[in-house]
Structures are given as structure tokens and as C-alpha cells.
Design a protein around this motif. Structure first.
Motif, PDB file in Angstrom:
ATOM      1  N   THR A 161       0.837  -1.205   0.000  1.00 19.86           N
ATOM      2  CA  THR A 161       0.000   0.000   0.000  1.00 19.86           C
ATOM      3  C   THR A 161       0.870   1.253   0.000  1.00 19.86           C
ATOM      4  O   THR A 161       0.355   2.351  -0.183  1.00 19.86           O
ATOM      5  CB  THR A 161      -0.905   0.041   1.242  1.00 19.86           C
ATOM      6  OG1 THR A 161      -0.098  -0.142   2.395  1.00 19.86           O
ATOM      7  CG2 THR A 161      -1.965  -1.026   1.175  1.00 19.86           C
ATOM      8  N   ASP A 164      -0.920   5.397   2.897  1.00 17.97           N
ATOM      9  CA  ASP A 164       0.452   4.918   3.105  1.00 17.97           C
ATOM     10  C   ASP A 164       1.402   5.454   2.051  1.00 17.97           C
ATOM     11  O   ASP A 164       2.519   5.838   2.347  1.00 17.97           O
ATOM     12  CB  ASP A 164       0.473   3.384   3.054  1.00 17.97           C
ATOM     13  CG  ASP A 164      -0.059   2.776   4.337  1.00 17.97           C
ATOM     14  OD1 ASP A 164      -0.208   3.527   5.316  1.00 17.97           O
ATOM     15  OD2 ASP A 164      -0.333   1.565   4.342  1.00 17.97           O
ATOM     16  N   HIS A 165       0.922   5.459   0.782  1.00 20.90           N
ATOM     17  CA  HIS A 165       1.900   5.799  -0.252  1.00 20.90           C
ATOM     18  C   HIS A 165       2.271   7.270  -0.219  1.00 20.90           C
ATOM     19  O   HIS A 165       3.374   7.639  -0.617  1.00 20.90           O
ATOM     20  CB  HIS A 165       1.430   5.339  -1.640  1.00 20.90           C
ATOM     21  CG  HIS A 165       0.407   6.213  -2.280  1.00 20.90           C
ATOM     22  ND1 HIS A 165      -0.928   5.922  -2.281  1.00 20.90           N
ATOM     23  CD2 HIS A 165       0.530   7.359  -2.943  1.00 20.90           C
ATOM     24  CE1 HIS A 165      -1.574   6.865  -2.922  1.00 20.90           C
ATOM     25  NE2 HIS A 165      -0.720   7.744  -3.345  1.00 20.90           N
ATOM     26  N   PRO A 198      -0.851   3.480  -6.355  1.00 24.93           N
ATOM     27  CA  PRO A 198      -1.511   2.513  -7.244  1.00 24.93           C
ATOM     28  C   PRO A 198      -1.709   3.021  -8.671  1.00 24.93           C
ATOM     29  O   PRO A 198      -1.896   2.230  -9.584  1.00 24.93           O
ATOM     30  CB  PRO A 198      -2.864   2.275  -6.563  1.00 24.93           C
ATOM     31  CG  PRO A 198      -3.072   3.461  -5.703  1.00 24.93           C
ATOM     32  CD  PRO A 198      -1.721   3.912  -5.259  1.00 24.93           C
ATOM     33  N   THR A 199      -1.650   4.346  -8.876  1.00 27.33           N
ATOM     34  CA  THR A 199      -1.937   4.862 -10.213  1.00 27.33           C
ATOM     35  C   THR A 199      -0.678   5.116 -11.041  1.00 27.33           C
ATOM     36  O   THR A 199      -0.781   5.458 -12.212  1.00 27.33           O
ATOM     37  CB  THR A 199      -2.719   6.188 -10.131  1.00 27.33           C
ATOM     38  OG1 THR A 199      -1.916   7.126  -9.419  1.00 27.33           O
ATOM     39  CG2 THR A 199      -4.037   6.014  -9.443  1.00 27.33           C
ATOM     40  N   LEU A 234       3.003   1.896  -2.210  1.00 30.60           N
ATOM     41  CA  LEU A 234       3.262   2.289  -3.596  1.00 30.60           C
ATOM     42  C   LEU A 234       2.018   2.973  -4.147  1.00 30.60           C
ATOM     43  O   LEU A 234       0.890   2.568  -3.855  1.00 30.60           O
ATOM     44  CB  LEU A 234       3.592   1.055  -4.445  1.00 30.60           C
ATOM     45  CG  LEU A 234       4.933   0.395  -4.148  1.00 30.60           C
ATOM     46  CD1 LEU A 234       5.051  -0.920  -4.909  1.00 30.60           C
ATOM     47  CD2 LEU A 234       6.073   1.320  -4.509  1.00 30.60           C
ATOM     48  N   ALA A 270      -7.891   6.416 -15.754  1.00 27.96           N
ATOM     49  CA  ALA A 270      -7.170   7.171 -14.726  1.00 27.96           C
ATOM     50  C   ALA A 270      -6.743   6.279 -13.574  1.00 27.96           C
ATOM     51  O   ALA A 270      -5.654   6.435 -13.035  1.00 27.96           O
ATOM     52  CB  ALA A 270      -8.039   8.312 -14.203  1.00 27.96           C
ATOM     53  N   ASN A 317      -4.764  10.052  -8.110  1.00 24.97           N
ATOM     54  CA  ASN A 317      -5.525   9.194  -7.202  1.00 24.97           C
ATOM     55  C   ASN A 317      -6.862   9.815  -6.828  1.00 24.97           C
ATOM     56  O   ASN A 317      -7.823   9.105  -6.563  1.00 24.97           O
ATOM     57  CB  ASN A 317      -4.717   8.928  -5.935  1.00 24.97           C
ATOM     58  CG  ASN A 317      -3.682   7.853  -6.153  1.00 24.97           C
ATOM     59  OD1 ASN A 317      -4.012   6.685  -6.251  1.00 24.97           O
ATOM     60  ND2 ASN A 317      -2.435   8.252  -6.282  1.00 24.97           N
ATOM     61  N   PRO A 368      -5.892   2.629 -12.781  1.00 25.69           N
ATOM     62  CA  PRO A 368      -5.668   1.374 -13.481  1.00 25.69           C
ATOM     63  C   PRO A 368      -6.180   0.133 -12.756  1.00 25.69           C
ATOM     64  O   PRO A 368      -6.404  -0.884 -13.387  1.00 25.69           O
ATOM     65  CB  PRO A 368      -4.140   1.315 -13.629  1.00 25.69           C
ATOM     66  CG  PRO A 368      -3.603   2.316 -12.693  1.00 25.69           C
ATOM     67  CD  PRO A 368      -4.646   3.320 -12.469  1.00 25.69           C
ATOM     68  N   HIS A 396       2.357  -1.556 -13.047  1.00 31.06           N
ATOM     69  CA  HIS A 396       1.703  -0.853 -11.950  1.00 31.06           C
ATOM     70  C   HIS A 396       1.797  -1.726 -10.698  1.00 31.06           C
ATOM     71  O   HIS A 396       1.926  -2.949 -10.796  1.00 31.06           O
ATOM     72  CB  HIS A 396       0.236  -0.581 -12.297  1.00 31.06           C
ATOM     73  CG  HIS A 396       0.053   0.583 -13.220  1.00 31.06           C
ATOM     74  ND1 HIS A 396       0.054   0.442 -14.583  1.00 31.06           N
ATOM     75  CD2 HIS A 396      -0.104   1.905 -12.974  1.00 31.06           C
ATOM     76  CE1 HIS A 396      -0.111   1.633 -15.140  1.00 31.06           C
ATOM     77  NE2 HIS A 396      -0.210   2.538 -14.186  1.00 31.06           N
ATOM     78  N   HIS A 430      -0.298  -3.042  -8.783  1.00 31.23           N
ATOM     79  CA  HIS A 430      -1.181  -4.199  -8.653  1.00 31.23           C
ATOM     80  C   HIS A 430      -0.738  -5.357  -9.537  1.00 31.23           C
ATOM     81  O   HIS A 430      -1.300  -6.447  -9.454  1.00 31.23           O
ATOM     82  CB  HIS A 430      -2.632  -3.809  -8.945  1.00 31.23           C
ATOM     83  CG  HIS A 430      -2.897  -3.475 -10.384  1.00 31.23           C
ATOM     84  ND1 HIS A 430      -2.789  -2.199 -10.878  1.00 31.23           N
ATOM     85  CD2 HIS A 430      -3.242  -4.241 -11.433  1.00 31.23           C
ATOM     86  CE1 HIS A 430      -3.066  -2.196 -12.162  1.00 31.23           C
ATOM     87  NE2 HIS A 430      -3.344  -3.414 -12.531  1.00 31.23           N
TER      88      HIS A 430
END
Lengths: 301, 333
Positions: A135, B228-229, A139-140, A137, B324, B251, B326, A182, A184
Motif C-alpha cells: 500500500t 500509506d503511499h 496505485p496509479t 506504492l 485514470a 488518485n 488502473p 503498476h 497491482h
């Protein structure tokens, strides 16, 4: 398992130190210059101002007196139950406490006192956070984009950032096509390597690993701990924050036991042996005896 | 997953969408027709206008027979629907032109207005939402949030009148009405003139969309900032402007995109009021005219067109969200 005391030999040079310095230092007189600690925390106290219902103000003290020191090339494990304030100390070291936090006590970086703003500036190049859950990283964004951004933050220009991103992946044993993926699309192990690559991008002198092992399979735990030991071997200091004493003992040189916001004992990792009689504090002994290999004994203390 | 099966999945999704669109249009057509048939609207009266008294009941019966008004509603629906399927929506009584032509003309006029308002509300709402989220609890955040709530509770026509009063009447910066200066022929209107006449209606119309996008983006920004990120990025030395740009914006864009595309329907609804206030000759104004003068074919045509536009907006929103963010790509396949 090796350990050195505070008065051990001078810090190994950052690049050449490929093997753990295991030669025990001769405990000679006090005239030997003490190795300068990377990070020293003295009597750190952290409290939060909260507003109760209405405007009644309330101060919650989460950390009541923590002290520790991390030297170059060593792994210091901070062990304690959840909620003991371990992670808060980690955040304080990185200058990442929320705005409503108040702290007192002293934090020294290479011997110089540093306030929260100065610590914030150190984050990324002097100190680094090494998380383990994916989490952490974005995600997008692709792995490559995140690595390049980390390189840019570490001072690289646009072109060198590209080169350093690829190099950092290779260093962690990942193929270059991972750059385009990515988060995921990564396995847990790959993700943790990517996190390591990002964390080490700024060549930090101190790495703060916050709870790296919970929920991992034994093989993954070994890989993570191995990587931490490797970072220390390369000359950086590692502050390992965990509530898993057995995992910590695998790599730690020294162990700081914390309880309810206070450090109760700082000891060589070697002291955790046998009946734990070399441990000074009853709480440390209780932690040690509660491990599966030591009869699961739970004593009230 | 193989390429082939992914393509097949996409094909299936597209097929499902098409079925959904057709069933939606059928439902809208039937519903609107039923409403019209049940309403006190008298097509003959609407057609003849003020001279109703002048025609006798005999003439009236002749018109009704010729138009098939004496037949049962179900049969009339069948005939109308049969024409619609072939692309013939009938003739508008008010404009005396085929409905398709009226709608095409008016939609083209409205398009620039709608597009400008849509972009304005999306870009403004998103940027301001990001700013509000980033400055949570501080003055800027409080001002923006207060402003968003005020806009959300202000009716479009009222905002339009207010803007008209301030900018057109008091300051005289913008024209009072219409899409072009009065008395000019359509061929000789310059682009500048057009834009000049467009600004105020577009601003009014964008007000409908700004506050939901702003408030949702603010919320999404807060959530992302607590993730977290973002903490990890901060530990790498990332600071606020960079943090927003590199880690938060994309995001937080999910809800804004969905809302923005889903709001196409509200935008069309708002254009009815905004175009009325500014006498802007677009689809919205045509809707009002059709409703007031009981132009049944045009009203039905507009209802179908609106349903189509809203459906396309929602489908595009789905698509944009998936591009936008993924993670949602895999789920849909």
C-alpha cells in the motif's frame, strides 16, 4: 549473531564495508573516542493536543521518554508491543509527525541537535523510511515513474533519474520490464524489492524499517531481514521497528525494549539467551520467555 | 490472460452497453409518450393557436381524423415509434421544420455553451478541491468549502440573474442576451462576438457542476493524503506542491471524473434555465418553447436526445475512470 558495544571500532567506510564487522572491540580504556552515532534520541516525549467535545483541550502523551542511538553499520531493533509508541518515534525521526503533535527531548543527527524541520529536510537523503506493505506504492503510477520521482527527489536531473531508476531495480534483482508495471501487477516479494529500491534511492545513512515482517511467510521474512542486514553491511545504520522479537534477533546488533512509551532497556542482542538472566529489566525477560522456543511462559509484570 | 479473451471481454461489455442503451431509449420513448397521451395537451389547439374559437367542431374533427388522434393511444404509439426507428421524428409545430433538424441546429448552438461550462466546472472544481484538501482546516479550505455549499444551494436561474445584473447591467462588460449582437446575420458574427456572448451563460451553467466536483475532490484528496503511499513519498522528501502533482492528483481524480461525466444530465437540465435567462438560442431554450407552446413532437424528440446524451456521458465517465485508475481495469474485464 554479533554485537558491538557503543565503544566499538570506528564506523566502517560506507562503500567498502561488505562484510559485517564482527571483530569484537577490545574493551580498553575510556580514552578510545566513542564512535559518533548517526542518530541519537534522548528522552523523547511526544504528545498530541486534541479537542474534546466543544473546545475543551486535552493532551495525550504517547511517547513518555525514549532514548536510543544508531551507529553506522549496525541494526538496532526497537521491540515492544503494539501501541508502545515505536512507530511514532520512527515518524518523529523522519520529521513526519502530524501538526498537532508536540515533542520535547533531544534528537541528534551526527552529533548535532536537529529540530523537526531539519529532520524533515534530512528525509530522503539522510534518513529513509523502508516500508514493506504494497500500500506504500502509488496505485496509479508505474514502478518506473515512482522510481524516477524518488531519484529526482534525491537530486538527480531528468536524464540521470531514468538511468538511476533502472540501476536501482537491477540492484534489487528485478528485470527492467518491471519499470512499466503498476503496483497491482507485482507480487508481494517484487513489491517489497521495489520499495527497497525506492527507499535506498537517496543513499540514506539511516534506514527506518517500520514493522517489516508481520503477516509474511517465513521465507519472505528471511528475505526482508537479509536485505536489512545487507543495508547495514553496506555501511548504513538500520533502525528496525517491530513487535516480533524473534525476527528482530535474527539481524539486530542491539535491541531497545520499549513499553508504554518508555525505553526500559537497551542491550546487546546476545543478551537474549538462555533464561534471559542477562537481561536487566523484567519486561525484557518476559518478552523473551514468551517466545515459542522458550516455553511460551507468560509472567505478569 | 490472453489478448484474445481480453478482446472478447471488451466486445461483450460493448454489446451489453448497446442492449442497455436500446432498452433505455425504448423505456424513455414509451414513458414520455404515455405522459403526453395522458396530459391535457391538445395538439389541435396547440397547432391552431389563438384561432381555436374560429374553427368549428367539424373542422376540428377533420384535423383529428387526419392526424389519427381518434385512434387508441397504443396504436398511435406504434405508428410514431415506427417512424422514429426510421429516423423520422415528425415535424415541429412551433418551428415548422423536421424535429431532427431543429434538434441538430439547436444542439450545435448549445454545444459550445455546454462544453465550455463543462470544462470550466470540471477544471475549476477539481483544482479548487485539491487546494481545499491540501489546506484542510485552514482559511483557504474554509472559504472554498463555504463557497461550494453556497453555490450548491443557489438555483441556476438566480445565479444567472445575479451575474447578469452585475456584469451586464452594472459593469456593462458582457451583453445582456442572445448568442450574437442583435440585428446581425448569422454569417457575419465574429468568433470574438460569439465568445463574448458565451462567457456569462457558460459561467452560470458551470456553477451547477463546480460544487459537487469540488467537495468530492476535497474528500478524495484528504483520503489520499492520509494513505500509506503519500507517507512513503513524504519520507522520500516530497513536499506539498510536488506531492499534489505527483501522488495525489491522479488518485483523487476518480470521483471527479465520474461526477463530471455523470453531470452531463444536470448540465442539460441547467441549460434549460440558463438559456432562458440569457435568451441564448440553444437546445434548452427550444425545450422551454416546446413545452410552453405544447409542441409534442419536438418535446418527445428532445427527451430521446437528452436520454442519449446522458447515457453517452455516463459511459464515457466509466471509461475515463478506468483509464485514470488502473486498478479498475482488471475488474471490468
Amino acid at each position: 549473531m554479533t554485537s558491538y558495544a557503543d565503544t566499538a571500532a570506528p564506523a566502517p567506510p560506507a562503500v567498502t564495508g561488505t562484510t559485517r564487522q564482527s571483530a569484537p572491540s577490545p574493551v580498553d580504556g575510556s580514552d578510545a573516542p566513542a564512535r559518533e552515532a548517526l542518530l541519537q534520541v534522548e528522552d523523547l516525549e511526544i504528545s498530541f493536543e486534541q479537542y474534546d467535545r466543544g473546545l475543551r483541550r486535552r493532551t495525550v502523551t504517547a511517547v513518555r521518554g525514549m532514548s536510543l542511538a544508531v551507529h553506522p553499520g549496525e541494526v538496532v531493533a526497537m521491540v515492544g508491543a503494539s501501541g508502545a509508541g515505536k512507530s511514532l518515534l520512527g515518524h518523529a525521526v523522519l520529521g513526519m509527525l502530524p501538526p498537532n503533535a508536540r515533542e520535547s527531548g533531544r534528537v541528534l543527527w551526527r552529533g548535532t541537535p536537529v529540530g523537526p524541520a531539519a529532520r524533515r529536510r534530512l528525509a530522503g537523503t539522510g534518513t529513509a523510511l523502508l516500508p514493506q506493505s504494497l500500500t506504500h506504492l502509488d496505485p496509479t503510477a508505474t514502478v518506473g515513474a515512482q522510481l524516477r520521482r524518488a531519484a529526482r527527489l534525491a537530486g538527480a536531473d531528468r536524464r540521470t533519474a531514468r538511468v538511476r531508476a533502472a540501476a536501482a531495480l537491477r540492484e534489487q534483482g528485478l528485470a527492467e520490464d518491471v519499470l512499466r508495471r503498476h503496483p497491482h501487477e507485482l507480487s508481494g516479494g517484487m513489491g517489497r524489492r521495489v520499495l527497497t529500491a525506492i527507499a535506498l534511492m537517496g543513499d540514506p545513512a539511516l534506514v527506518v524499517a517500520d514493522e517489516p515482517t508481520p503477516g509474511l511467510a517465513p521465507a519472505s521474512v528471511a528475505a526482508v531481514l537479509d536485505r536489512l542486514a545487507g543495508i547495514a553491511r553496506a555501511g548504513s545504520g538500520v533502525l528496525l521497528i517491530t513487535h516480533e522479537l524473534d525476527a528482530a534477533l535474527e539481524v539486530a546488533d542491539r535491541v531497545v525494549v520499549v513499553r508504554e512509551g518508555r525505553t526500559v532497556e537497551t542491550t546487546d542482542a546476545g543478551a537474549f539467551t538462555g533464561d534471559g538472566l542477562r537481561l536487566a529489566h523484567p519486561y525484557s525477560r518476559a518478552l523473551w520467555r514468551a517466545l515459542p522456543g522458550n516455553d511460551f511462559e507468560v509472567t505478569a509484570c | 490472460m490472453g489478448l484474445l479473451s481480453r478482446d472478447r471481454g471488451r466486445l461483450r461489455t460493448a454489446g451489453l452497453r448497446a442492449v442497455r442503451l436500446v432498452s433505455l431509449l425504448v423505456a424513455v420513448a414509451a414513458g414520455c409518450f404515455a405522459l403526453m397521451a395522458g396530459s391535457p395537451v391538445d395538439p389541435v389547439e396547440a397547432y391552431v393557436g389563438a384561432d381555436t374559437a374560429a374553427i368549428g367542431s367539424e373542422q376540428r374533427a377533420q384535423i383529428e381524423e387526419r392526424w389519427g388522434l381518434d385512434e387508441p393511444p397504443l396504436e398511435r404509439f406504434g405508428v410514431w415509434a415506427g417512424h422514429v426507428v426510421t429516423g423520422d421524428l415528425g415535424t415541429s409545430q412551433v418551428f415548422g421544420q423536421p424535429v431532427t433538424e431543429v434538434i441538430a441546429d439547436r444542439f450545435a448552438a448549445s454545444l459550445s455553451l455546454l462544453a465550455l461550462a463543462w470544462l470550466l466546472s470540471g477544471v475549476l472544481g477539481f483544482t479548487l478541491g485539491l487546494l481545499a484538501g491540501a489546506t484542510r482546516g485552514r482559511l483557504l479550505d474554509r472559504v472554498l468549502t463555504w463557497w461550494a455549499y453556497t453555490l450548491a444551494s443557489a438555483p441556476t436561474f438566480w445565479v444567472g440573474l445575479l451575474l447578469l445584473y452585475v456584469f451586464s447591467v452594472s459593469l456593462q462588460w458582457t451583453p445582456v442576451c442572445c448568442a450574437a449582437p442583435l440585428g446581425t446575420l448569422p454569417g457575419e458574427v465574429s468568433l470574438l462576438d460569439r465568445v463574448h456572448h458565451l462567457v456569462l451563460p457558460a459561467l452560470t451553467l458551470s456553477v451547477v457542476g463546480i460544487s459537487p466536483v469540488l467537495l468530492h475532490t476535497r474528500q478524495a484528496t484528504l483520503e489520499v493524503l492520509a494513505s500509506d503511499h503519500v507517507a512513503f513519498a513524504r519520507a522520500q522528501g516530497e513536499r506539498l506542491p510536488g506531492l499534489l502533482l505527483h501522488r495525489v492528483a491522479r488518485n483523487a481524480a476518480g470521483p471527479a471524473l465520474m461526477l463530471q461525466f455523470a453531470s452531463v444530465g444536470e448540465l442539460l437540465g441547467g441549460s434549460v434555465l440558463a438559456e432562458q435567462v440569457f435568451t441564448y438560442p440553444g437546445l434548452g431554450e427550444a425545450t422551454t418553447t416546446a413545452a410552453l407552446r405544447q409542441d409534442v413532437p419536438l418535446l418527445l424528440g428532445i427527451a430521446l436526445t437528452t436520454a442519449l446524451v446522458v447515457f453517452v456521458g455516463n459511459a464515457l465517465g466509466d471509461l475515463a475512470h478506468r483509464v485514470a485508475v488502473p486498478r479498475t481495469r482488471e475488474v471490468a474485464a
